[in-house]
Write an enzyme that holds these catalytic residues in place. Structure first.
Site, PDB file in Angstrom:
ATOM      1  N   SER A 198      12.052  77.479  65.364  1.00  0.00           N
ATOM      2  CA  SER A 198      10.811  77.005  64.727  1.00  0.00           C
ATOM      3  C   SER A 198      10.055  76.063  65.651  1.00  0.00           C
ATOM      4  O   SER A 198      10.620  75.109  66.158  1.00  0.00           O
ATOM      5  CB  SER A 198      11.124  76.211  63.453  1.00  0.00           C
ATOM      6  OG  SER A 198      11.730  77.018  62.512  1.00  0.00           O
ATOM      7  N   HIS A 227       7.532  82.496  62.701  1.00  0.00           N
ATOM      8  CA  HIS A 227       8.457  83.310  63.497  1.00  0.00           C
ATOM      9  C   HIS A 227       7.811  84.680  63.721  1.00  0.00           C
ATOM     10  O   HIS A 227       7.699  85.482  62.802  1.00  0.00           O
ATOM     11  CB  HIS A 227       9.797  83.492  62.777  1.00  0.00           C
ATOM     12  CG  HIS A 227      10.681  82.293  62.864  1.00  0.00           C
ATOM     13  ND1 HIS A 227      11.731  82.189  63.740  1.00  0.00           N
ATOM     14  CD2 HIS A 227      10.645  81.125  62.201  1.00  0.00           C
ATOM     15  CE1 HIS A 227      12.310  81.005  63.609  1.00  0.00           C
ATOM     16  NE2 HIS A 227      11.675  80.340  62.672  1.00  0.00           N
ATOM     17  N   HIS A 255      17.399  84.426  59.715  1.00  0.00           N
ATOM     18  CA  HIS A 255      18.246  83.362  59.162  1.00  0.00           C
ATOM     19  C   HIS A 255      19.020  83.876  57.965  1.00  0.00           C
ATOM     20  O   HIS A 255      18.570  84.787  57.271  1.00  0.00           O
ATOM     21  CB  HIS A 255      17.376  82.198  58.684  1.00  0.00           C
ATOM     22  CG  HIS A 255      16.455  81.655  59.727  1.00  0.00           C
ATOM     23  ND1 HIS A 255      15.259  82.239  60.014  1.00  0.00           N
ATOM     24  CD2 HIS A 255      16.569  80.580  60.535  1.00  0.00           C
ATOM     25  CE1 HIS A 255      14.666  81.542  60.977  1.00  0.00           C
ATOM     26  NE2 HIS A 255      15.438  80.530  61.311  1.00  0.00           N
ATOM     27  N   TYR A 296      19.247  82.434  55.153  1.00  0.00           N
ATOM     28  CA  TYR A 296      18.518  82.218  53.887  1.00  0.00           C
ATOM     29  C   TYR A 296      17.512  83.322  53.581  1.00  0.00           C
ATOM     30  O   TYR A 296      17.006  83.408  52.474  1.00  0.00           O
ATOM     31  CB  TYR A 296      17.840  80.844  53.858  1.00  0.00           C
ATOM     32  CG  TYR A 296      16.806  80.613  54.931  1.00  0.00           C
ATOM     33  CD1 TYR A 296      15.556  81.207  54.856  1.00  0.00           C
ATOM     34  CD2 TYR A 296      17.079  79.791  56.014  1.00  0.00           C
ATOM     35  CE1 TYR A 296      14.609  80.999  55.839  1.00  0.00           C
ATOM     36  CE2 TYR A 296      16.137  79.571  56.997  1.00  0.00           C
ATOM     37  CZ  TYR A 296      14.908  80.185  56.909  1.00  0.00           C
ATOM     38  OH  TYR A 296      13.984  79.976  57.888  1.00  0.00           O
ATOM     39  N   GLU A 297      17.215  84.157  54.572  1.00  0.00           N
ATOM     40  CA  GLU A 297      16.292  85.259  54.298  1.00  0.00           C
ATOM     41  C   GLU A 297      16.975  86.359  53.493  1.00  0.00           C
ATOM     42  O   GLU A 297      16.314  87.282  53.024  1.00  0.00           O
ATOM     43  CB  GLU A 297      15.733  85.822  55.607  1.00  0.00           C
ATOM     44  CG  GLU A 297      14.813  84.839  56.303  1.00  0.00           C
ATOM     45  CD  GLU A 297      14.379  85.320  57.676  1.00  0.00           C
ATOM     46  OE1 GLU A 297      13.464  86.129  57.745  1.00  0.00           O
ATOM     47  OE2 GLU A 297      14.991  84.893  58.669  1.00  0.00           O
ATOM     48  N   ALA A 332      14.935  74.013  65.585  1.00  0.00           N
ATOM     49  CA  ALA A 332      14.438  72.732  65.101  1.00  0.00           C
ATOM     50  C   ALA A 332      15.534  72.204  64.181  1.00  0.00           C
ATOM     51  O   ALA A 332      16.157  72.977  63.458  1.00  0.00           O
ATOM     52  CB  ALA A 332      13.145  72.922  64.334  1.00  0.00           C
ATOM     53  N   MET A 343      19.516  75.384  60.073  1.00  0.00           N
ATOM     54  CA  MET A 343      19.842  76.591  59.308  1.00  0.00           C
ATOM     55  C   MET A 343      19.968  77.828  60.196  1.00  0.00           C
ATOM     56  O   MET A 343      19.747  78.948  59.738  1.00  0.00           O
ATOM     57  CB  MET A 343      18.746  76.840  58.262  1.00  0.00           C
ATOM     58  CG  MET A 343      18.474  75.641  57.364  1.00  0.00           C
ATOM     59  SD  MET A 343      17.062  75.928  56.302  1.00  0.00           S
ATOM     60  CE  MET A 343      16.717  74.256  55.732  1.00  0.00           C
ATOM     61  N   SER A 344      20.342  77.619  61.458  1.00  0.00           N
ATOM     62  CA  SER A 344      20.399  78.783  62.368  1.00  0.00           C
ATOM     63  C   SER A 344      21.467  78.560  63.430  1.00  0.00           C
ATOM     64  O   SER A 344      22.343  77.730  63.269  1.00  0.00           O
ATOM     65  CB  SER A 344      19.032  78.974  63.030  1.00  0.00           C
ATOM     66  OG  SER A 344      18.771  77.908  63.907  1.00  0.00           O
ATOM     67  N   ASN A 377      12.797  65.947  62.530  1.00  0.00           N
ATOM     68  CA  ASN A 377      12.751  64.949  61.438  1.00  0.00           C
ATOM     69  C   ASN A 377      14.087  64.234  61.345  1.00  0.00           C
ATOM     70  O   ASN A 377      15.102  64.746  61.827  1.00  0.00           O
ATOM     71  CB  ASN A 377      12.458  65.650  60.096  1.00  0.00           C
ATOM     72  CG  ASN A 377      13.472  66.735  59.793  1.00  0.00           C
ATOM     73  OD1 ASN A 377      13.386  67.843  60.337  1.00  0.00           O
ATOM     74  ND2 ASN A 377      14.441  66.431  58.952  1.00  0.00           N
ATOM     75  N   HIS A 414       8.557  71.848  55.667  1.00  0.00           N
ATOM     76  CA  HIS A 414       8.507  72.826  56.764  1.00  0.00           C
ATOM     77  C   HIS A 414       7.328  72.509  57.696  1.00  0.00           C
ATOM     78  O   HIS A 414       7.420  72.686  58.907  1.00  0.00           O
ATOM     79  CB  HIS A 414       8.386  74.242  56.184  1.00  0.00           C
ATOM     80  CG  HIS A 414       8.442  75.329  57.223  1.00  0.00           C
ATOM     81  ND1 HIS A 414       9.531  75.518  58.050  1.00  0.00           N
ATOM     82  CD2 HIS A 414       7.551  76.289  57.564  1.00  0.00           C
ATOM     83  CE1 HIS A 414       9.298  76.549  58.862  1.00  0.00           C
ATOM     84  NE2 HIS A 414       8.099  77.034  58.583  1.00  0.00           N
TER      85      HIS A 414
HETATM   86  N1  HPA Z   1      17.734  70.155  57.633  1.00  0.00           N
HETATM   87  C1  HPA Z   1      17.997  71.452  57.831  1.00  0.00           C
HETATM   88  N2  HPA Z   1      17.312  72.213  58.665  1.00  0.00           N
HETATM   89  C2  HPA Z   1      16.306  71.648  59.345  1.00  0.00           C
HETATM   90  C3  HPA Z   1      15.968  70.297  59.195  1.00  0.00           C
HETATM   91  C4  HPA Z   1      16.725  69.517  58.288  1.00  0.00           C
HETATM   92  O1  HPA Z   1      16.500  68.304  58.094  1.00  0.00           O
HETATM   93  N3  HPA Z   1      14.922  70.055  60.023  1.00  0.00           N
HETATM   94  C5  HPA Z   1      14.639  71.221  60.654  1.00  0.00           C
HETATM   95  N4  HPA Z   1      15.473  72.189  60.250  1.00  0.00           N
END
Ligand code: HPA
Length: 280
Positions: free
Chosen positions: A30, A61, A83, A85-86, A113, A211-212, A235, A247
């Site tokens: 991302s 993406h 991912h 989650y998809e 990310a 998440m990847s 973050n 996001h």
């Molecule tokens: N948590 C999970 N996945 C993420 C985060 C997060 O804080 N930031 C970017 N991808």
């Protein structure tokens, strides 16, 4: 089934490329998708045109495989990834990585990310992945093992290749990029974590959460690809940050640190290309 999908995908890519496939594949996470714009692209394939390739559905993406050079170094770039989650069957996530292996790739560079578990590693920081924790409860290698591809029970002691880590560190020094090191923990998503989960992950020794990356790393190590990983901190994780997570924030931070990540990555890819010349 996976083996057939891999053969079909590899043939489609080889036909389109009509040249050697690069030894290095870079997966753009991302906010890093724009790296493709810095490349000299010789071939571009949409995932939808590669039979058997799962198609990414996430905003930001692109879903393209770019083949060419970056700073003169040969590379294939996955602009967009899939991912858990998809909702894919985790086994489907094995197809792209195994396809690259079949085409002759040797290294897989995974970027993402991620949320930081340390106040001192805030948005914009870069973290080289030294090791990971698979907290997804999933594994693309569950199911029958193809012994021609890899061992049923394989070693993950040095999942993130020590020599590639040294090369990434050297690239960071060369480009004056501050680079942290740490452990990446993978959840399935799609939600960001609760503060209680983040406190637990910290106690477990995680430094960043996302998440990847882990599914691809598992598939790559199983089939013998060397792996490197880089997290771009977008973050502070839930509870560490006083703000709710979004996001949009993840994407915006990617834009801000793009120039720095891009310079680091190009320097690293050059080192990979030098390693190929030395090894050839
Ligand atoms: N948590 C999970 N996945 C993420 C985060 C997060 O804080 N930031 C970017 N991808």
């Amino acid at each position: 089934m996976i083996t057939e999908a891999v053969a079909g995908a590899a043939n489609a890519i080889a036909e389109r490329l009509g040249a050697d496939f690069p030894k290095t594949v870079l997966v753009l996470g991302s906010g890093l998708g724009r790296f493709g714009e810095t490349m000299e692209v010789t071939a571009e394939l949409s995932y939808a045109d590669i039979p058997g390739f799962p198609v990414s559905t996430v905003q930001g993406h692109a879903g393209r495989l770019l083949i060419g050079t970056a700073g003169g170094a040969p590379v294939a770039c996955m602009q967009g990834r899939m991912h858990l989650y998809e909702g894919y069957d985790p086994q489907q996530l094995a197809i792209p990585v195994r396809t690259f292996k079949r085409l002759g790739a040797e290294r897989l560079i995974l970027t993402n990310a991620a949320g930081s578990l340390h106040k001192t590693m805030g948005p914009g920081a870069l973290m080289m992945i030294e090791d990971h924790i698979n907290y997804s409860g999933r594994n693309p290698l569950m199911g029958p093992n193809d012994d021609d591809v890899g061992l049923r029970f394989f070693d993950m002691t040095e999942a993130y290749d020590p020599a590639l880590r040294e090369m990434m560190q050297a690239a960071a020094v060369e480009t004056g990029t501050p680079l942290r090191h740490g452990v990446y923990l993978c959840t399935t998503g799609p939600n960001f974590e609760t503060p209680a989960e983040i406190r637990m992950f910290r106690q477990w020794g995680a430094d960043a959460v996302g998440m990847s990356t882990v599914p691809e790393c598992l598939v790559a190590r199983h089939c013998g690809l060397r792996v490197a990983g880089l997290s771009m901190i977008s973050n502070l994780a839930a509870g560490i940050s006083p703000e709710p997570l979004s996001h949009e924030e993840v994407m915006e931070e990617g834009e801000k640190t793009f120039a720095q990540v891009s310079a680091l990555m190009t320097a690293f890819l050059k080192r990979c290309a030098e390693e190929d010349v030395k090894g050839a």
